[in-house]
Design a protein around this motif. Structure first.
Motif, short mmCIF file in Angstrom:
data_model
loop_
_atom_site.label_atom_id
_atom_site.label_comp_id
_atom_site.label_asym_id
_atom_site.label_seq_id
_atom_site.Cartn_x
_atom_site.Cartn_y
_atom_site.Cartn_z
N ASP A 74 -5.19 40.42 38.97
CA ASP A 74 -5.95 39.31 38.39
C ASP A 74 -5.22 38.68 37.21
O ASP A 74 -5.19 37.45 37.07
CB ASP A 74 -7.34 39.79 37.95
CG ASP A 74 -8.22 40.17 39.13
OD1 ASP A 74 -7.89 39.76 40.26
OD2 ASP A 74 -9.22 40.88 38.92
N ILE A 75 -4.60 39.50 36.37
CA ILE A 75 -3.83 38.99 35.23
C ILE A 75 -2.69 38.10 35.74
O ILE A 75 -2.45 37.01 35.22
CB ILE A 75 -3.29 40.15 34.37
CG1 ILE A 75 -4.44 40.78 33.57
CG2 ILE A 75 -2.18 39.68 33.44
CD1 ILE A 75 -4.10 42.12 32.96
N VAL A 80 -0.81 32.02 36.37
CA VAL A 80 -0.22 30.85 37.02
C VAL A 80 -1.25 29.90 37.62
O VAL A 80 -0.91 28.85 38.14
CB VAL A 80 0.80 31.28 38.11
CG1 VAL A 80 1.98 32.00 37.49
CG2 VAL A 80 0.15 32.13 39.19
N ALA A 81 -2.52 30.29 37.53
CA ALA A 81 -3.57 29.42 38.08
C ALA A 81 -3.63 28.11 37.30
O ALA A 81 -3.65 28.09 36.09
CB ALA A 81 -4.92 30.12 38.01
N GLY A 95 5.90 36.62 34.47
CA GLY A 95 6.62 37.73 33.84
C GLY A 95 6.09 38.06 32.46
O GLY A 95 5.90 39.23 32.11
N GLU A 96 5.83 37.02 31.67
CA GLU A 96 5.31 37.25 30.31
C GLU A 96 3.91 37.85 30.35
O GLU A 96 3.58 38.73 29.56
CB GLU A 96 5.33 35.93 29.53
CG GLU A 96 6.75 35.48 29.20
CD GLU A 96 6.83 34.04 28.71
OE1 GLU A 96 5.76 33.44 28.45
OE2 GLU A 96 7.96 33.52 28.59
N ALA A 97 3.08 37.38 31.29
CA ALA A 97 1.71 37.91 31.40
C ALA A 97 1.73 39.38 31.81
O ALA A 97 0.97 40.19 31.28
CB ALA A 97 0.92 37.09 32.41
N LEU A 98 2.59 39.73 32.76
CA LEU A 98 2.66 41.13 33.21
C LEU A 98 3.23 42.03 32.12
O LEU A 98 2.82 43.19 31.98
CB LEU A 98 3.49 41.23 34.49
CG LEU A 98 2.84 40.58 35.72
CD1 LEU A 98 3.80 40.62 36.91
CD2 LEU A 98 1.52 41.24 36.06
N THR A 99 4.15 41.52 31.33
CA THR A 99 4.69 42.30 30.21
C THR A 99 3.59 42.57 29.18
O THR A 99 3.44 43.71 28.70
CB THR A 99 5.88 41.57 29.56
OG1 THR A 99 6.91 41.42 30.53
CG2 THR A 99 6.41 42.36 28.36
N LEU A 187 11.90 39.16 28.95
CA LEU A 187 12.91 39.60 29.92
C LEU A 187 12.42 39.49 31.36
O LEU A 187 13.11 38.96 32.22
CB LEU A 187 13.36 41.03 29.62
CG LEU A 187 14.41 41.62 30.57
CD1 LEU A 187 15.68 40.76 30.57
CD2 LEU A 187 14.72 43.06 30.21
N MET A 188 11.23 39.98 31.62
CA MET A 188 10.73 39.94 32.99
C MET A 188 10.60 38.51 33.49
O MET A 188 10.97 38.20 34.62
CB MET A 188 9.38 40.64 33.09
CG MET A 188 8.78 40.55 34.46
SD MET A 188 8.18 42.12 35.00
CE MET A 188 7.41 41.64 36.51
#
Length: 198
Positions: A74-75, A80-81, A95-99, A187-188
């Motif tokens: 969901d994150i 990107v929604a 990448g920034e959201a998952l980090t 980085l991600m």
């Protein structure tokens, strides 16, 4: 003088508190070493609340895996929604959201490592962790298709790209746990952007 009745938490609230407490206790003590009494105490309930909501320790662990896996997906989707940018921009945001999610859910990273080790050493009869990972891979591949059509031209189909994304997310989160300064916040996102722009 009248006293207000004390509001009892709903079943959903009790379940949420138990899942959050389980994440903390299991990460601190390890799944096998932690008791359901400890989980219940950390959540502010009795062990009976754990049993009435989950039935067993294994079911609690399974529900926790499902909960945290869904939260991660969901994150990622929310990041990107509604973004009008190109794939490069979406990759960076993802990448920034998952980090950030990895930083906020440090306990989940520790639990995932323990669950992974347990599954490798003694595979569960129902293959629950593998099933969760397969479901996660499918959801990510579907999201890739939704944002890219048939998929970005990186020589990988959406299912393969989902596997790479999962491995990259886990690997960088583990490295960041050990040595945060070696894994910059962006980085991600930069790696995903480079992969997609290839």
């Amino acid at each position: 003088m009248t006293t207000r009745p004390v509001r009892r938490p709903s079943r959903a609230e009790v379940r949420r508190q138990l899942l959050d407490a389980a994440a903390t206790v299991f990460a601190r003590r390890g799944i096998d070493a932690a008791s359901l009494d400890e989980v219940a105490e950390a959540a502010g309930f009795t062990k009976g609340a754990v049993y009435s909501n989950f039935g067993s320790k294994d079911a609690l662990v399974d529900a926790l895996v499902d909960d945290r896996t869904s939260a991660y997906v969901d994150i990622g989707l929310e990041s990107v929604a509604g973004v009008d940018g190109d794939l490069d921009e979406k990759a960076r945001l993802l990448g920034e959201a998952l980090t950030r999610a990895g930083d906020e859910q440090r306990e989940w990273q520790l639990l995932f490592l323990e669950l992974w080790q347990r599954e490798i050493r003694t595979p569960s009869p129902d293959g629950s962790l593998r099933a969760h990972r397969a479901e996660l891979r499918t959801r990510i591949a579907d999201a890739v298709r939704a944002h890219t059509g048939s998929g970005p031209s990186v020589g990988l189909d959406p299912d393969e790209l989902a596997t790479v994304l999962m491995a990259l997310t886990n690997g960088l989160a583990i490295e960041r746990l050990l040595s945060p300064d070696d894994v910059p916040d962006d980085l991600m996102g930069r790696v995903l952007s480079a992969l997609i722009s290839r």
